[in-house]
Design an enzyme around this catalytic site. Structure first.
Site, PDB file in Angstrom:
ATOM      1  N   PRO A 123       0.837  -1.200   0.000  1.00  0.00           N
ATOM      2  CA  PRO A 123       0.000   0.000   0.000  1.00  0.00           C
ATOM      3  C   PRO A 123       0.872   1.250   0.000  1.00  0.00           C
ATOM      4  O   PRO A 123       1.950   1.263   0.604  1.00  0.00           O
ATOM      5  CB  PRO A 123      -0.792  -0.121   1.308  1.00  0.00           C
ATOM      6  CG  PRO A 123       0.048  -0.990   2.185  1.00  0.00           C
ATOM      7  CD  PRO A 123       0.758  -1.941   1.273  1.00  0.00           C
ATOM      8  N   LYS A 124       0.435   2.266  -0.693  1.00  0.00           N
ATOM      9  CA  LYS A 124       1.126   3.564  -0.644  1.00  0.00           C
ATOM     10  C   LYS A 124       0.543   4.329   0.544  1.00  0.00           C
ATOM     11  O   LYS A 124      -0.437   5.060   0.412  1.00  0.00           O
ATOM     12  CB  LYS A 124       0.939   4.326  -1.949  1.00  0.00           C
ATOM     13  CG  LYS A 124       1.828   5.557  -2.069  1.00  0.00           C
ATOM     14  CD  LYS A 124       1.704   6.189  -3.442  1.00  0.00           C
ATOM     15  CE  LYS A 124       2.641   7.376  -3.561  1.00  0.00           C
ATOM     16  NZ  LYS A 124       2.316   8.438  -2.585  1.00  0.00           N
ATOM     17  N   VAL A 125       1.140   4.105   1.698  1.00  0.00           N
ATOM     18  CA  VAL A 125       0.631   4.679   2.944  1.00  0.00           C
ATOM     19  C   VAL A 125       0.790   6.196   2.903  1.00  0.00           C
ATOM     20  O   VAL A 125       1.835   6.719   2.514  1.00  0.00           O
ATOM     21  CB  VAL A 125       1.370   4.076   4.148  1.00  0.00           C
ATOM     22  CG1 VAL A 125       0.862   4.681   5.447  1.00  0.00           C
ATOM     23  CG2 VAL A 125       1.191   2.556   4.166  1.00  0.00           C
ATOM     24  N   GLY A 278      -2.944   4.826  -2.836  1.00  0.00           N
ATOM     25  CA  GLY A 278      -2.631   3.999  -3.985  1.00  0.00           C
ATOM     26  C   GLY A 278      -1.803   2.803  -3.559  1.00  0.00           C
ATOM     27  O   GLY A 278      -1.820   2.398  -2.391  1.00  0.00           O
TER      28      GLY A 278
END
EC number: 6.5.1.2
Length: 560
Positions: A123-125, A278
């Site tokens: 996950p794009k944290v 994202g």
């Protein structure tokens, strides 16, 4: 080489569609517009990095920064690095933060993945990036991302975050980790809850003084271990053992873009412990850390979620007159994509509402989708330097005007045609506003029912109406003659609901004309005010003239 060219073309196509063409400004106007937006973004940067606060939503900031960069490129100005913090007293990173290149879409991602193997998705944290330096098993230093080479010393702050391991062992005892400090969430569903300005909130907590208790609302997601174990599985296992469990939980092996899309969609809808914007796809094989430089990571890319709201430029303000005579205002926009929907127009509402919003061509507005996918305005996020607003038409129209065509009645007249052709009225399938405009422009209708006299030849020779469609229209117009009396009365704009009209049991025009105000008032949902409107409507000269004309055409219920 062909693959890289395809990726480049995909990115350029995306940029050209996401960003409007260069504005048609004079050099002086361009300088003024760029300077004003540049100053505003600098102020937001100062607030963010010096005060730890944000006066603007993260998504708005990102999109306006992109808009500024576009303008600078259009007019040959030097571009800026987004979110560049002040470097006073900055600390050098042991390993540079590379940043991550963003893919425009699934096709671009697929091309990128085609030449690589051993790929993993994370996950794009959404938070702020940090370097964690461990020496002899203890947290030695924590450094903010900064410009990728240098950042601020956050060591004391990070030591107060209980979710960050302060001691480690084994291969991690002398290591450098890169990750994201994020706001802990319980069951955050990105699809429903959005970004909640998480990045700014984290930055605020890290920049403020004397907030040790609130720092426990933060945690870290480690996404890189430079010069760590070669196998991703070994990296994940060691990180989990040390206390960085989220990395192992939310890192999955993927083989192609379809698998990435599946995981991306899953995390978009799932309950997660953090906010995301994202996914990131990375190759397990990475170069030695001494080769890492900002903006030069070829082993990882990001595929961001489509923003819930988009910043759009207002190209024009248009006025429309509805069938009841009310003037509404519509903003014509440079196209933006919202949830796979191309949005080019948004309804502002009444003239008064437009004046309250204070929107002019050249302004930047925040647009999202309301219920049933209808675009709406959330905010005006930037107003241009030169603002010229059009003058709205005079408020001369009402529910009893424009049954007959005239130059001043053009818009309301067309609105009446669109209304009567709708499914709930006469059900003229296959014709909308554009079709009615084409017919009226060619045949100059006298009134709203003049189309009944059109011949097949006239329809066939109407510019803008395909010959294959003209026969269908003529058939629809003839079928309309068989519609019930109440449908024709609705087409004439009687101020009653369909339920009330059906309850009246009116079956002829003569019967309707003799009905009294008391009769109308007793109908369901019809009070004294509405009853008076019906009387005014049936006594109107244009309505009487239309009734006589329909009688001459032998429309059901209108015959003498």
């Amino acid at each position: 080489m062909k693959v890289w060219m395809a990726i480049l073309i995909s990115i350029l196509c995306w940029q050209s569609s996401a960003w409007a063409v260069c504005p048609a400004w004079s050099p002086a106007r361009a300088q003024e517009e760029i300077s004003r937006l540049q100053q505003q973004i600098k102020q937001w940067d100062d607030d963010y990095w010096k005060e730890g606060k944000s006066e603007v939503e993260d998504g708005v900031y990102d999109q306006l920064s992109a808009r500024l960069t576009q303008w600078q490129r259009c007019f040959g100005n030097e571009t800026r690095d987004a979110m560049m913090p002040p470097l006073n007293g900055a600390v050098m990173h042991p390993v540079a933060h590379t940043g991550v290149r963003k893919m425009a879409d699934k096709n671009a991602l697929s091309l990128w993945m085609r030449e690589r193997s051993d790929l993993w998705v994370q996950p794009k944290v959404d938070g702020v990036a940090v370097t964690l330096v461990y020496r002899d098993g203890k947290l030695n230093k924590a450094i903010s991302r900064g410009n990728g080479l240098k950042g601020e010393d956050w060591t004391q702050k990070v030591r107060l975050i209980s979710a960050v391991p302060q001691t480690v062992s084994g291969p991690l005892a002398n290591s450098t980790l890169q990750g994201e400090i994020f706001l802990k969430r319980k069951g955050h569903i990105q699809q429903q809850m959005g970004g909640i300005n998480a990045r700014a909130k984290v930055a605020g907590l890290m920049m403020r003084q004397g907030n040790s208790d609130t720092l426990n609302s933060l945690a870290v997601f480690v996404w890189a271990w430079p010069d760590g174990p070669q196998l991703m599985t070994d990296r994940l296992k060691e990180l989990a053992t040390a206390g960085f469990t989220l990395t192992q939980t939310y890192t999955r092996a993927v083989k192609n873009a379809d698998e990435v899309a599946h995981v991306r969609n899953e995390w978009w809808k799932a309950k997660l412990p953090f906010v995301t914007d994202g996914v990131v796809v990375r190759a397990a094989k990475e170069p030695e850390s001494r080769h890492w430089l900002p903006g030069q990571a070829e082993w990882l890319v990001a595929w961001k979620y489509q923003p819930v709201a988009q910043v759009a430029e207002v190209k024009a303000i248009q006025f429309a007159v509805g069938k009841s005579g009310k003037i509404s205002v519509v903003a014509s926009l440079a196209p933006v994509m919202l949830d796979d929907k191309k949005v080019q127009r948004v309804n502002i509402g009444s003239v008064r509402r437009w004046q309250e919003w204070d929107i002019a061509p050249g302004d930047q507005i925040l647009v999202s989708l309301a219920g049933q996918g209808i675009p709406r305005i959330d905010d005006v996020v930037w107003r241009g330097a030169e603002r010229t607003k059009p003058t709205p038409p005079e408020n001369r129209f009402n529910s009893l005007t424009c049954y007959f065509a005239s130059d001043v009645c053009q818009e309301q007249f067309i609105s009446r045609l669109v209304w009567l052709g709708s499914k709930q009225v006469l059900g003229l399938d296959g014709i909308g506003e554009a079709g009615w405009r084409a017919l009226h422009q060619t045949h100059r209708f006298e009134h709203i029912f003049s189309w009944l006299l059109l011949t097949p030849e006239q329809l066939q020779n109407t510019p803008g109406i395909a010959k294959s469609k003209s026969a269908q229209l003529w058939h629809q117009f003839n079928l309309a003659r068989q519609q019930p009396f109440t449908r024709w009365v609705m087409a004439m704009g009687i101020p009653l609901t369909r339920a009330a009209l059906n309850a009246s049991d009116e079956r002829s025009w003569s019967q309707l004309l003799f009905s009294t105000e008391q009769f109308w008032q007793q109908l369901p949902g019809t009070g004294s005010g509405r009853a008076r409107q019906v009387i005014e409507w049936k006594e109107n000269a244009q309505i009487k003239k239309l009734g006589s004309w329909l009688a001459a055409q032998q429309i059901t219920g209108f015959e003498p």
